[in-house]
Design a protein around this motif. Structure first.
Motif, PDB file in Angstrom:
ATOM      1  N   ALA A 192      34.643  39.185  44.367  1.00 35.94           N
ATOM      2  CA  ALA A 192      34.980  40.510  43.827  1.00 35.94           C
ATOM      3  C   ALA A 192      35.686  41.375  44.875  1.00 35.94           C
ATOM      4  N   GLN A 193      35.231  41.329  46.106  1.00 36.71           N
ATOM      5  CA  GLN A 193      35.831  42.158  47.151  1.00 36.71           C
ATOM      6  C   GLN A 193      37.248  41.710  47.515  1.00 36.71           C
ATOM      7  N   ALA A 194      37.554  40.433  47.287  1.00 34.85           N
ATOM      8  CA  ALA A 194      38.887  39.916  47.597  1.00 34.85           C
ATOM      9  C   ALA A 194      39.853  40.041  46.418  1.00 34.85           C
ATOM     10  N   ASP A 195      39.376  40.526  45.279  1.00 41.01           N
ATOM     11  CA  ASP A 195      40.243  40.648  44.104  1.00 41.01           C
ATOM     12  C   ASP A 195      41.397  41.611  44.399  1.00 41.01           C
ATOM     13  N   PRO A 196      42.610  41.286  43.978  1.00 38.79           N
ATOM     14  CA  PRO A 196      43.748  42.173  44.205  1.00 38.79           C
ATOM     15  C   PRO A 196      43.580  43.573  43.623  1.00 38.79           C
ATOM     16  N   TYR A 197      42.826  43.708  42.552  1.00 37.72           N
ATOM     17  CA  TYR A 197      42.569  45.054  42.035  1.00 37.72           C
ATOM     18  C   TYR A 197      41.680  45.849  42.997  1.00 37.72           C
ATOM     19  N   GLN A 198      40.788  45.179  43.698  1.00 41.32           N
ATOM     20  CA  GLN A 198      39.954  45.854  44.699  1.00 41.32           C
ATOM     21  C   GLN A 198      40.775  46.176  45.942  1.00 41.32           C
ATOM     22  N   THR A 199      41.472  45.175  46.483  1.00 41.08           N
ATOM     23  CA  THR A 199      42.236  45.390  47.707  1.00 41.08           C
ATOM     24  C   THR A 199      43.467  46.273  47.462  1.00 41.08           C
ATOM     25  N   GLY A 200      43.938  46.319  46.212  1.00 39.15           N
ATOM     26  CA  GLY A 200      45.111  47.123  45.865  1.00 39.15           C
ATOM     27  C   GLY A 200      44.798  48.550  45.462  1.00 39.15           C
ATOM     28  N   GLY A 201      43.520  48.939  45.511  1.00 38.12           N
ATOM     29  CA  GLY A 201      43.154  50.324  45.249  1.00 38.12           C
ATOM     30  C   GLY A 201      42.947  50.682  43.785  1.00 38.12           C
ATOM     31  N   VAL A 202      42.896  49.689  42.895  1.00 39.80           N
ATOM     32  CA  VAL A 202      42.667  49.964  41.468  1.00 39.80           C
ATOM     33  C   VAL A 202      41.229  50.395  41.233  1.00 39.80           C
ATOM     34  N   TYR A 203      40.304  49.734  41.893  1.00 42.09           N
ATOM     35  CA  TYR A 203      38.884  49.977  41.649  1.00 42.09           C
ATOM     36  C   TYR A 203      38.306  51.025  42.596  1.00 42.09           C
ATOM     37  N   ALA A 204      37.559  51.952  42.014  1.00 40.65           N
ATOM     38  CA  ALA A 204      36.810  52.933  42.794  1.00 40.65           C
ATOM     39  C   ALA A 204      35.440  52.373  43.153  1.00 40.65           C
ATOM     40  N   GLN A 205      34.901  51.517  42.267  1.00 35.76           N
ATOM     41  CA  GLN A 205      33.553  50.985  42.459  1.00 35.76           C
ATOM     42  C   GLN A 205      33.454  49.621  41.793  1.00 35.76           C
ATOM     43  N   VAL A 206      32.727  48.708  42.440  1.00 39.04           N
ATOM     44  CA  VAL A 206      32.490  47.376  41.894  1.00 39.04           C
ATOM     45  C   VAL A 206      31.008  47.054  42.043  1.00 39.04           C
TER      46      VAL A 206
ATOM     47  N   TYR B 110      27.346  35.593  37.008  1.00 40.58           N
ATOM     48  CA  TYR B 110      27.318  36.950  37.549  1.00 40.58           C
ATOM     49  C   TYR B 110      28.272  37.818  36.758  1.00 40.58           C
ATOM     50  N   ALA B 111      27.856  39.063  36.501  1.00 40.54           N
ATOM     51  CA  ALA B 111      28.708  40.056  35.865  1.00 40.54           C
ATOM     52  C   ALA B 111      29.300  40.921  36.967  1.00 40.54           C
ATOM     53  N   ILE B 112      30.622  40.996  36.977  1.00 39.07           N
ATOM     54  CA  ILE B 112      31.326  41.850  37.939  1.00 39.07           C
ATOM     55  C   ILE B 112      31.871  43.018  37.124  1.00 39.07           C
ATOM     56  N   ILE B 113      31.288  44.191  37.358  1.00 38.08           N
ATOM     57  CA  ILE B 113      31.603  45.387  36.578  1.00 38.08           C
ATOM     58  C   ILE B 113      32.330  46.356  37.494  1.00 38.08           C
ATOM     59  N   SER B 114      33.564  46.668  37.123  1.00 38.57           N
ATOM     60  CA  SER B 114      34.404  47.499  37.994  1.00 38.57           C
ATOM     61  C   SER B 114      34.803  48.787  37.298  1.00 38.57           C
ATOM     62  N   GLN B 115      34.858  49.851  38.059  1.00 41.01           N
ATOM     63  CA  GLN B 115      35.278  51.170  37.578  1.00 41.01           C
ATOM     64  C   GLN B 115      36.585  51.524  38.282  1.00 41.01           C
ATOM     65  N   ASP B 116      37.605  51.865  37.497  1.00 36.11           N
ATOM     66  CA  ASP B 116      38.913  52.214  38.071  1.00 36.11           C
ATOM     67  C   ASP B 116      38.919  53.600  38.710  1.00 36.11           C
ATOM     68  N   VAL B 117      39.842  53.791  39.638  1.00 36.23           N
ATOM     69  CA  VAL B 117      40.177  55.128  40.107  1.00 36.23           C
ATOM     70  C   VAL B 117      40.906  55.827  38.955  1.00 36.23           C
ATOM     71  N   GLU B 118      41.026  57.114  39.006  1.00 34.82           N
ATOM     72  CA  GLU B 118      41.779  57.832  37.972  1.00 34.82           C
ATOM     73  C   GLU B 118      43.251  57.464  38.047  1.00 34.82           C
ATOM     74  N   ASN B 119      43.895  57.445  36.899  1.00 32.16           N
ATOM     75  CA  ASN B 119      45.325  57.159  36.802  1.00 32.16           C
ATOM     76  C   ASN B 119      45.686  55.836  37.483  1.00 32.16           C
ATOM     77  N   SER B 120      44.960  54.794  37.143  1.00 27.94           N
ATOM     78  CA  SER B 120      45.118  53.496  37.805  1.00 27.94           C
ATOM     79  C   SER B 120      46.206  52.614  37.194  1.00 27.94           C
ATOM     80  N   LEU B 121      46.836  53.034  36.115  1.00 30.23           N
ATOM     81  CA  LEU B 121      47.724  52.150  35.368  1.00 30.23           C
ATOM     82  C   LEU B 121      48.837  51.550  36.234  1.00 30.23           C
ATOM     83  N   GLU B 122      49.513  52.334  37.029  1.00 33.39           N
ATOM     84  CA  GLU B 122      50.604  51.804  37.861  1.00 33.39           C
ATOM     85  C   GLU B 122      50.080  50.836  38.916  1.00 33.39           C
TER      86      GLU B 122
END
Length: 100
Positions: free
Chosen positions: A75-89, A3-15
């Motif tokens: 994918a939904q349990a990934d820390p980048y998802q739960t931590g607000g990094v991703y806008a869309q997965v 499976y390909a998990i393709i994620s799009q970040d929120v703006e200014n996600s670096l921190e």
């Protein structure tokens, strides 16, 4: 199946990425240890491997899961998802053709 998990970040996600990166990498290392990870990495916001303060625009993970549901749950349990990094997965079945 892969499976390909393709994620799009929120703006200014670096921190947010920096704060959640250790836990994110730990989960990827677990997939690698299990022999299920094909590839994983971020998409730089600039045309360079080290974009500095420009940061990243998203991520791609290709890994083996038992089902689409299992891949989506991972994918939904990934820390980048739960931590607000991703806008869309997006999670899609993936057929590897190359390299053979």
């Amino acid at each position: 199946m892969l499976y390909a998990i393709i994620s799009q970040d929120v703006e200014n996600s670096l921190e947010l990425r920096k704060a959640n990166r250790p836990a994110h990498l730990e989960r990827l290392e677990q997939l690698q240890t299990e022999g299920r990870l094909v590839l994983a990495g971020p998409c730089p916001a600039a045309d360079t491997e080290e974009p500095g303060p420009a940061g990243f625009t998203g991520s791609l993970v290709v890994a083996e899961f038992d089902s689409q549901e299992a891949a989506e749950a991972w994918a939904q349990a990934d820390p980048y998802q739960t931590g607000g990094v991703y806008a869309q997965v997006s999670v899609k079945p993936f057929k590897k053709v190359f390299p053979r």
